[in-house]
Design a protein around this motif. Structure first.
Motif, mmCIF file in Angstrom:
data_model
loop_
_atom_site.group_PDB
_atom_site.id
_atom_site.type_symbol
_atom_site.label_atom_id
_atom_site.label_comp_id
_atom_site.label_asym_id
_atom_site.label_seq_id
_atom_site.Cartn_x
_atom_site.Cartn_y
_atom_site.Cartn_z
ATOM 1 N N ARG A 83 0.753 -0.823 -0.220
ATOM 2 C CA ARG A 83 0.047 -0.187 0.082
ATOM 3 C C ARG A 83 0.719 1.539 0.234
ATOM 4 N N ALA A 84 2.228 0.896 0.019
ATOM 5 C CA ALA A 84 3.080 2.266 -0.189
ATOM 6 C C ALA A 84 2.591 2.755 -1.379
ATOM 7 N N THR A 85 2.703 1.988 -1.805
ATOM 8 C CA THR A 85 2.943 2.719 -3.758
ATOM 9 C C THR A 85 1.123 1.914 -3.945
ATOM 10 N N VAL A 86 0.414 1.167 -3.433
ATOM 11 C CA VAL A 86 -1.147 1.080 -4.271
ATOM 12 C C VAL A 86 -2.168 1.928 -3.097
ATOM 13 N N TYR A 87 -2.716 2.508 -3.801
ATOM 14 C CA TYR A 87 -3.788 4.071 -2.657
ATOM 15 C C TYR A 87 -4.256 4.747 -3.885
ATOM 16 N N GLY A 88 -5.483 4.590 -2.819
ATOM 17 C CA GLY A 88 -5.848 6.158 -3.803
ATOM 18 C C GLY A 88 -7.132 7.178 -3.089
ATOM 19 N N ALA A 89 -7.832 7.595 -3.491
ATOM 20 C CA ALA A 89 -9.106 8.256 -2.311
ATOM 21 C C ALA A 89 -10.327 7.644 -3.774
ATOM 22 N N LEU A 90 -11.068 7.723 -2.079
ATOM 23 C CA LEU A 90 -12.820 7.241 -2.579
ATOM 24 C C LEU A 90 -13.433 8.143 -2.371
ATOM 25 N N LEU A 91 -13.942 8.871 -3.327
ATOM 26 C CA LEU A 91 -15.253 9.709 -2.382
ATOM 27 C C LEU A 91 -16.744 9.736 -2.175
ATOM 28 N N ILE A 92 -17.377 9.356 -1.306
ATOM 29 C CA ILE A 92 -18.746 8.983 -1.412
ATOM 30 C C ILE A 92 -19.415 10.766 -1.209
ATOM 31 N N ARG A 93 -19.646 10.796 -2.368
ATOM 32 C CA ARG A 93 -20.758 12.585 -2.082
ATOM 33 C C ARG A 93 -22.601 11.888 -1.514
ATOM 34 N N PRO A 94 -22.899 13.458 -1.224
ATOM 35 C CA PRO A 94 -24.301 12.451 -1.236
ATOM 36 C C PRO A 94 -25.298 12.475 -2.371
ATOM 37 N N ARG A 95 -26.145 11.882 -1.499
ATOM 38 C CA ARG A 95 -27.147 11.582 -3.421
ATOM 39 C C ARG A 95 -27.696 13.637 -3.979
ATOM 40 N N GLY A 96 -28.189 13.781 -3.098
ATOM 41 C CA GLY A 96 -28.748 15.155 -3.307
ATOM 42 C C GLY A 96 -26.941 16.070 -3.729
ATOM 43 N N GLY A 97 -26.007 15.567 -4.392
ATOM 44 C CA GLY A 97 -25.194 16.608 -4.541
ATOM 45 C C GLY A 97 -24.390 17.616 -3.954
ATOM 46 N N ALA A 98 -23.030 18.161 -4.251
ATOM 47 C CA ALA A 98 -22.848 18.928 -3.132
ATOM 48 C C ALA A 98 -24.146 19.690 -2.586
ATOM 49 N N ALA A 99 -24.691 20.661 -2.745
ATOM 50 C CA ALA A 99 -25.951 21.565 -1.940
ATOM 51 C C ALA A 99 -25.934 20.513 -1.094
#
Ligand code: C2O
Length: 575
Positions: free
Chosen positions: A135-151
């Protein structure tokens, strides 16, 4: 990463709102794990293992309720698995990813498809290899936004833009070799050669080439949501930006009451979502990630350097040194504790809150110790003991390759030979856990085992995590797979229930998947075992995980098919 960010920069806000009416979607990715040639720290280029030729790997962007499908194609020479850190995996325990716990590894040349829903959780999570030190080099982000979007964010101001800030560690050597040697010799792995922000170390080590420093481009008077992830193997971090402060709005993908601070503290495995207003004069400002070294006692070698990135305002005058933030001392436990213990949840209607009735109480020591060499530690000096680590004096080892994974053994009712159900609820002996003299206590010696604690479906567990002074006190980031837990209280010294219980936060405790147990101290957590499967709990320092600082919860099936472990997917890797 770079390309995606540049594109997001151009994305008009209107589009985001338009997209917010979308129904649950399938977010599909192919992760080709293979060789990437890269040059860092003015060293000659070398080959690392990475996803899709990117460091950090691709960002997965989903909305609450979406289905995520990732086809792992292993083109690397190593066995591989990927863990979706913080994803509950309700109903999909076979997709969790820790090698030999929920699956056998994906062998070189083989494939496996991870399929899971991101339901009832939103915020910043991440993914990483869960085998060896990859995981020192095999990693990344997983972003979960609200169903209603950023609002639909439950905080204000709503951010104009979002930026992912992933902190990491970089070694000039192969991390696979590093882990092998640490194991074979019984010596701990050495410290990283550098810390990184979005894969880049920055320019504080006098080896600045233009492409080694990450730049965040901002516009004056806009507000940014920073999604901060500590992906480092072994180092908690302080994060600062010169002339800017933060409002923390979430941690480990659970919303918090807004918390104002000029420093963010994030231990390996943890995430922090923080608003940052670009309210300073148009200029260039350093973002610095500096290490927090919590060890007291026989301290391991430590790299005190700092990773830098630059926050650059549109219209900043060219040239000149960016402004530097004041840097916390590396042993600044007071600052770390203030940040980590002051966060409280944002209580939202319909969101689960801390369970008030407890079925099972556990008191679990976490820390270092010694053990005899294992038979396959070939270069281990058999006349002496080696470093080890344990929970309640049980030092965890994964089932050997060739055996079934723990989840397969559980599912087939064939645990004999794979694990035992005797993980203890207390240490074998009560002692003065944190006194300096306890370094010589008998409990320093541990033996290796694969013990689980079996829980009934829906059982509520309270666990006191007590750090010890055996070898060294240290803040261990304890991560639980499959669940969030509530952090009721934290403190220093030996846990004293009578003194601590009246101070439990039973109203709005912070919710996390990783708690940094204070160095030489304790933390009290609660969770509801509403997720059948085999769930790893371990220190998120890979160096300590390898030494045995872990255990597994075996959560039994509930009464219905939906509350039972489903059959394994057809492409589950064979051992
Ligand atoms: Cu992020 Cu078991 O790990």
């Amino acid at each position: 990463m770079k390309k995606a960010m540049a594109w997001a920069w151009l994305l008009p806000l209107g589009l985001v709102f338009f997209a917010s009416v979308a129904q649950a979607a399938v977010v599909e990715h192919t992760f080709n794990v293979g060789n990437l040639s890269i040059s860092q720290l003015c060293q000659p280029a070398r080959i690392i293992t990475a996803v899709n030729g990117q460091l950090p790997g691709p960002t997965i962007e989903a909305r609450e309720g979406d289905t995520v499908v990732v086809h792992l194609v292993n083109q690397s020479p190593y066995n591989m698995t990927i863990h979706w850190h913080g994803v509950f995996q309700r109903g999909s325990p076979w997709a969790d990813g820790p090698s030999m716990v929920t699956q056998c590894p994906v062998q070189p040349g083989a494939n496996y498809t991870y399929r899971f829903n991101v339901t009832d959780q939103e915020g910043t999570l991440w993914w990483h290899a869960h085998i060896s030190f990859h995981r020192a080099t095999v990693y990344g982000a997983l972003l979960i936004r609200p169903r209603g979007g950023a609002a639909a964010y439950p905080f204000s101001p709503k951010p104009h833009r979002e930026e992912t800030v992933i902190l990491g560690e970089w070694w000039n050597a192969s991390v696979y070799d590093l882990e092998r040697m640490a194991f074979l010799t019984g010596n701990p792995a050495g410290p990283a050669d550098a810390y990184t922000i979005n894969g880049k170390p920055g320019d504080s080590d006098n080896c600045s080439t233009a492409n080694q420093t990450y730049t965040f481009r901002v516009r004056r008077n806009e507000t940014y949501l920073l999604r901060i992830i500590n992906a480092a193997l072994n180092t908690p971090m302080f994060l600062k930006v010169a002339n800017h402060s933060f409002t923390v709005v979430a941690a480990d993908a659970a919303y918090t009451t807004p918390y104002e601070t000029d420093v963010v503290v994030v231990a390996p495995g943890q995430t922090v979502d923080a608003l940052m207003a670009a309210g300073s004069a148009a200029g260039r400002y350093y973002m610095e990630a500096s290490p927090y070294d919590s060890a007291v006692g026989a301290t391991p070698p430590f790299n005190p350097t700092t990773a830098t990135a630059v926050v650059e305002y549109a219209g900043a005058p060219a040239g000149g040194e960016p402004a530097k933030p004041p840097r916390p001392p590396s042993n600044d436990t007071a600052t770390a504790f203030r940040f980590l213990s002051n966060l409280i949840a944002l209580v939202l209607p319909g969101k689960p809150t801390v369970p008030l009735a407890v079925d099972t109480r556990m008191f679990v020591t976490v820390g270092l110790g010694v053990s005899d060499c294992q038979p396959d530690q070939l270069f281990c000096n058999r006349s002496r003991t080696v470093f080890s680590s344990s929970m309640n004096n049980a030092s965890f080892v994964l089932p050997a390759l060739g055996k079934p994974s723990m989840l397969e053994a559980h599912y087939r009712n064939e645990s004999a030979d794979v694990y035992t159900r005797d993980f203890p609820d207390r240490p074998p002996l009560a002692f003065d856990y944190t006194a300096d003299a306890s370094n010589t206590a008998t409990l320093q010696y541990t033996t290796k085992s694969t013990k689980v604690r079996t829980l009934r479906y829906n059982e509520t567990v309270e666990m006191v995590l007590q750090n010890t002074r055996l070898i060294a006190k240290e803040s261990h980031p304890m991560h639980l797979h499959g669940f969030n837990f509530f952090v009721l209280a934290q403190g220093f010294g030996n846990y004293d229930e009578a003194a601590a219980a009246p101070g439990f936060n039973l109203v709005n405790p912070q919710e996390r998947n990783t708690v940094a147990v204070p160095t030489g101290g304790w933390a009290v957590i609660r969770f509801v075992a509403n997720n059948p499967g085999m769930w790893f709990m371990h220190c998120h320092f890979d160096a300590h995980l390898d030494l045995g600082l872990g255990m597994v919860f075996e959560v039994q099936d509930g009464p219905t098919a939906e509350t039972s472990v489903p059959p394994p997917p057809l492409d589950l890797p064979q051992c």
